[in-house]
Motif scaffolding. Structure first.
Motif, short mmCIF file in Angstrom:
data_model
loop_
_atom_site.label_atom_id
_atom_site.label_comp_id
_atom_site.label_asym_id
_atom_site.label_seq_id
_atom_site.Cartn_x
_atom_site.Cartn_y
_atom_site.Cartn_z
N ARG A 64 0.83 -1.20 0.00
CA ARG A 64 0.00 0.00 0.00
C ARG A 64 0.87 1.26 0.00
O ARG A 64 0.55 2.24 -0.68
CB ARG A 64 -0.94 -0.02 1.21
CG ARG A 64 -1.84 1.17 1.28
CD ARG A 64 -2.82 1.17 0.12
NE ARG A 64 -3.65 2.37 0.20
CZ ARG A 64 -4.08 3.05 -0.83
NH1 ARG A 64 -3.81 2.64 -2.04
NH2 ARG A 64 -4.81 4.12 -0.67
N ALA A 65 1.97 1.21 0.75
CA ALA A 65 2.88 2.36 0.78
C ALA A 65 3.47 2.60 -0.61
O ALA A 65 3.58 3.75 -1.05
CB ALA A 65 3.99 2.13 1.79
N SER A 90 12.20 2.00 10.70
CA SER A 90 11.96 0.59 10.38
C SER A 90 11.13 0.47 9.10
O SER A 90 11.29 -0.50 8.35
CB SER A 90 11.28 -0.12 11.54
OG SER A 90 10.02 0.44 11.78
N PHE A 91 10.29 1.46 8.83
CA PHE A 91 9.54 1.47 7.57
C PHE A 91 10.50 1.55 6.39
O PHE A 91 10.39 0.80 5.42
CB PHE A 91 8.56 2.64 7.56
CG PHE A 91 7.95 2.93 6.22
CD1 PHE A 91 7.14 2.02 5.59
CD2 PHE A 91 8.18 4.14 5.59
CE1 PHE A 91 6.57 2.29 4.36
CE2 PHE A 91 7.62 4.44 4.36
CZ PHE A 91 6.81 3.49 3.74
N THR A 92 11.46 2.48 6.47
CA THR A 92 12.42 2.63 5.38
C THR A 92 13.26 1.36 5.22
O THR A 92 13.50 0.90 4.09
CB THR A 92 13.33 3.85 5.65
OG1 THR A 92 12.50 5.01 5.76
CG2 THR A 92 14.33 4.04 4.54
N ARG A 97 14.30 -3.46 2.02
CA ARG A 97 14.46 -4.92 1.98
C ARG A 97 13.51 -5.54 0.94
O ARG A 97 13.88 -6.46 0.22
CB ARG A 97 14.20 -5.51 3.36
CG ARG A 97 14.58 -6.96 3.48
CD ARG A 97 14.43 -7.47 4.90
NE ARG A 97 15.25 -6.73 5.84
CZ ARG A 97 14.83 -6.28 7.02
NH1 ARG A 97 13.60 -6.51 7.42
NH2 ARG A 97 15.63 -5.61 7.81
N MET A 98 12.31 -5.01 0.83
CA MET A 98 11.33 -5.59 -0.08
C MET A 98 11.50 -5.10 -1.52
O MET A 98 11.38 -5.88 -2.46
CB MET A 98 9.91 -5.26 0.40
CG MET A 98 8.82 -5.90 -0.41
SD MET A 98 7.25 -5.75 0.44
CE MET A 98 6.15 -6.42 -0.79
N TYR A 99 11.78 -3.80 -1.70
CA TYR A 99 11.83 -3.23 -3.05
C TYR A 99 13.24 -2.93 -3.53
O TYR A 99 13.43 -2.50 -4.67
CB TYR A 99 10.98 -1.96 -3.11
CG TYR A 99 9.50 -2.24 -3.01
CD1 TYR A 99 8.78 -2.66 -4.12
CD2 TYR A 99 8.83 -2.12 -1.81
CE1 TYR A 99 7.43 -2.93 -4.04
CE2 TYR A 99 7.47 -2.38 -1.71
CZ TYR A 99 6.78 -2.80 -2.83
OH TYR A 99 5.44 -3.08 -2.74
N ALA A 105 13.83 6.87 -3.28
CA ALA A 105 14.38 6.38 -4.55
C ALA A 105 13.31 5.67 -5.38
O ALA A 105 13.30 5.78 -6.61
CB ALA A 105 15.55 5.44 -4.27
N TYR A 106 12.40 4.96 -4.71
CA TYR A 106 11.31 4.28 -5.41
C TYR A 106 10.42 5.30 -6.11
O TYR A 106 10.06 5.13 -7.28
CB TYR A 106 10.50 3.45 -4.41
CG TYR A 106 9.40 2.63 -5.04
CD1 TYR A 106 9.67 1.40 -5.62
CD2 TYR A 106 8.08 3.08 -5.04
CE1 TYR A 106 8.67 0.65 -6.19
CE2 TYR A 106 7.07 2.34 -5.60
CZ TYR A 106 7.36 1.13 -6.18
OH TYR A 106 6.37 0.38 -6.74
#
Length: 144
Positions: A64-65, A90-92, A97-99, A105-106
């Motif tokens: 969702r983010a 921790s969100f960053t 880790r996932m993307y 940067a995304y």
């Protein structure tokens, strides 16, 4: 009383996560929705869906983010809060880790499509509106 397969209980918990991912959910909340003990619920959930309940919740939040990063101009902190993350650090870290890149940067790697539009935004929005509406405002009879 009829026997209900455990998969239905697990789906109920997964639906809870899908609907309320932005709230402060715990494994105990998900286990309660499935009417199972937290430990048994965690084992069954991982066996059924291939990831732990906490990982499933985190994945929903990060997906969702990522969508909000592409569709809005909100800050990363605002997006983190909107998806239910308590710590931006921790969100960053989880996002990277996932993307494979930070949220900033995304966003930079996926510029909004509106940037490439060569017509005014109001015109693009007017032509982008759905033509077939579901609430039938065109069938009302004119007042006599």
């Amino acid at each position: 009383m009829a026997h209900v397969p455990i998969a239905r209980h697990l789906l109920r918990a997964r639906d809870l996560v899908d609907a309320h991912y932005s709230e402060a959910l715990t494994v105990a909340d998900m286990a309660a929705a499935a009417a199972l003990s937290p430990a048994h619920f965690s084992r069954c959930f991982k066996a059924a869906f291939g990831e732990s309940p906490h990982q499933y919740l985190l994945t929903r939040r990060l997906e969702r983010a990522a969508a909000l990063l592409l569709a809005t101009d909100w800050t990363v902190a605002a997006i983190g809060v909107a998806v239910g993350v308590r710590s931006i650090g921790s969100f960053t870290t989880s996002f990277r880790r996932m993307y494979g890149m930070t949220p900033q940067a995304y966003r930079a790697a996926h510029p909004p499509a509106a940037r490439h539009v060569r017509i005014p935004r109001c015109v693009a929005m007017a032509y982008g509106r759905p033509q077939n509406r579901t609430f039938r405002e065109d069938t009302a009879l004119p007042a006599a």
